[in-house]
Design a protein around this motif. Structure first.
Motif: not given
Length: 134
Positions: A5-6, A125-126, A121-123, A9, A118-119
């Protein structure tokens, strides 16, 4: 999971920086459409990102079943190119407003697509956090 993920991103951040910088340069071209002897500028950054994707840096694959990572993005600055060779008008200016507005629209679509990635990717993880807590 977090290293991937890092890495992703960071890569998307570099792409977003490039589209933001291109937007700034296109806006500068549009603002100088009536400036005598002004020469159009453009931004190139996709080649740097392709090199990063194709490089073998990052994690070493020790098994054919391993998933390759993107690696750590290099520090770079998007490259500005000034187009000095042509001129559309007698005053030496080579900015074509129709081309610039088309490029601005294309760049805006690209920027919005990168923001959506990008959103997403964070979704991911969430969702992993929410589902892992059940």
């Amino acid at each position: 999971m977090l290293w991937k993920m890092d890495s992703t991103t960071n890569f998307l951040k570099k792409a977003l920086d490039g589209t933001w910088y291109r937007n700034k340069v296109i806006s500068q071209n549009i603002a100088n459409v009536d400036t005598p002897k002004y020469k159009k500028k453009s931004v190139v950054f996709e080649d740097y990102l392709k090199q990063e994707l194709n490089s073998n840096k990052g994690l070493k694959l020790t098994n054919s079943k391993h998933i390759p990572g993107i690696g750590i993005p290099k520090e770079y600055e998007p490259k500005i190119i000034e187009h000095k060779g042509s001129s559309y008008r007698f005053d030496g200016n080579n900015v074509n407003i129709d081309v610039e507005t088309g490029d601005l629209a294309k760049n805006t679509i690209m920027h919005e697509a990168l923001v959506k990635q990008l959103i997403d990717e964070y979704d991911k993880v969430k969702n992993a956090i929410i589902e892992g807590g059940k």
